[in-house]
Design an enzyme around this catalytic site. Structure first.
Site: not given
Ligand SMILES: NC(=O)c1ccc[n+]([C@@H]2O[C@H](COP(=O)([O-])OP(=O)(O)OC[C@H]3O[C@@H](n4cnc5c(N)ncnc54)[C@H](OP(=O)(O)O)[C@@H]3O)[C@@H](O)[C@H]2O)c1
Length: 238
Positions: A38, A62-63, A89, A161, A194, A196-197
């Protein structure tokens, strides 16, 4: 237009974290990758991947935006004439305690459930034309009814969540059944915990490791599974 010679993948939420790394790894496997994000946020990371020698592009996505989603089919048809891989994702964790307000729950579902559903629905006609369409829904072990009912998840098991990822899991199963007589495979991924933020600094895995599950599912061979829920090659309980 002529079909693009290479497989084309869309990765949502690809401006940072797991999404960006999934895009990088799919690009390294020779796919053309389209980073969705987005507010114009995918342009710079796509340029960075191009500087690494990868065929990377960006699209405004933006999803939760019906308008952005509506532009996707024409974007892929005109730019590439195809779409082979969709990695849903993008995701949010907006609640951090035992209670969630209805508004926050709604926002969570918009991003984690309705967005992936609407994007998949919009792009399914193109994925059906692909020789080996793959859909990966980035879930979490926190969406497993089995894991949460056994007490796994601890303080991460917040109602918004977890239930959104459980809903995404069900969409995965239902869509896989619906597409069972096509070459398309639909699977849910748990990346692990993982750094990440979203995952925070205490997570044991880095993004390169965390991306691997989704990348594997995006590149499954014709005899690979569909309608499953995986971390690496391990099948997880729903
Ligand atoms: N990290 C973990 O330990 C973990 C574990 C299990 C599952 N996951 C899953 O992995 C996926 C990626 O997460 P991450 O850990 O990489 O977290 P992250 O660094 O916070 O990244 C999340 C991503 O989703 C995007 N996003 C959120 N809302 C959005 C919207 N309305 N439209 C478009 N993009 C949007 C964010 O964009 P913005 O920068 O614009 O906010 C960002 O690019 C998520 O689905 C999360 O639930 C993560």
């Amino acid at each position: 237009m002529e079909k693009h010679p290479q497989q084309v993948a869309l990765i949502t939420g690809a401006n940072k974290g797991l999404g960006l790394e999934i895009a990088r790894q799919l690009g390294q496997q020779g796919l053309t990758v389209v980073l969705g994000a987005r507010q114009g946020k995918a342009a710079a990371p796509a340029a960075a991947l191009r500087a690494e020698g990868l065929d990377a592009h960006d699209v405004e996505l933006d999803v939760t935006s019906a308008q952005d989603i509506a532009t996707l089919p024409t974007f892929f048809e005109t730019q590439f004439g195809r779409l082979d891989v969709l990695v849903n994702n993008a995701g949010v964790q907006l609640d951090n305690g035992p209670d969630v307000s209805p508004d926050t729950l709604r926002q969570t579902y918009e991003a984690n459930v309705i967005g992936p559903y609407a994007i998949t629905q919009a792009l399914l006609p193109l994925l059906r034309q692909a020789p080996a369409g793959r859909i990966v829904n980035q879930s979490s072990i926190l969406g497993s009814l089995t894991a949460i009912s056994q007490g796994q998840g601890g303080s991460w098991a917040t109602p918004g969540y977890t239930s959104s990822k459980a809903a995404l899991n069900m969409l995965t199963v239902v869509l896989a059944q619906h597409l069972a007589d096509t070459p398309i495979k639909v699977n849910a991924a748990h990346p692990g915990w993982v750094k990440t933020d979203l995952g925070g600094d205490n997570a044991p895995l880095d993004v390169a490791e965390g991306a691997q599950t989704a990348v594997r599912l995006a590149l499954l061979p014709a005899d690979g599974p569909t309608g499953g829920y995986f971390h690496d090659t391990e099948r997880l309980p729903w």
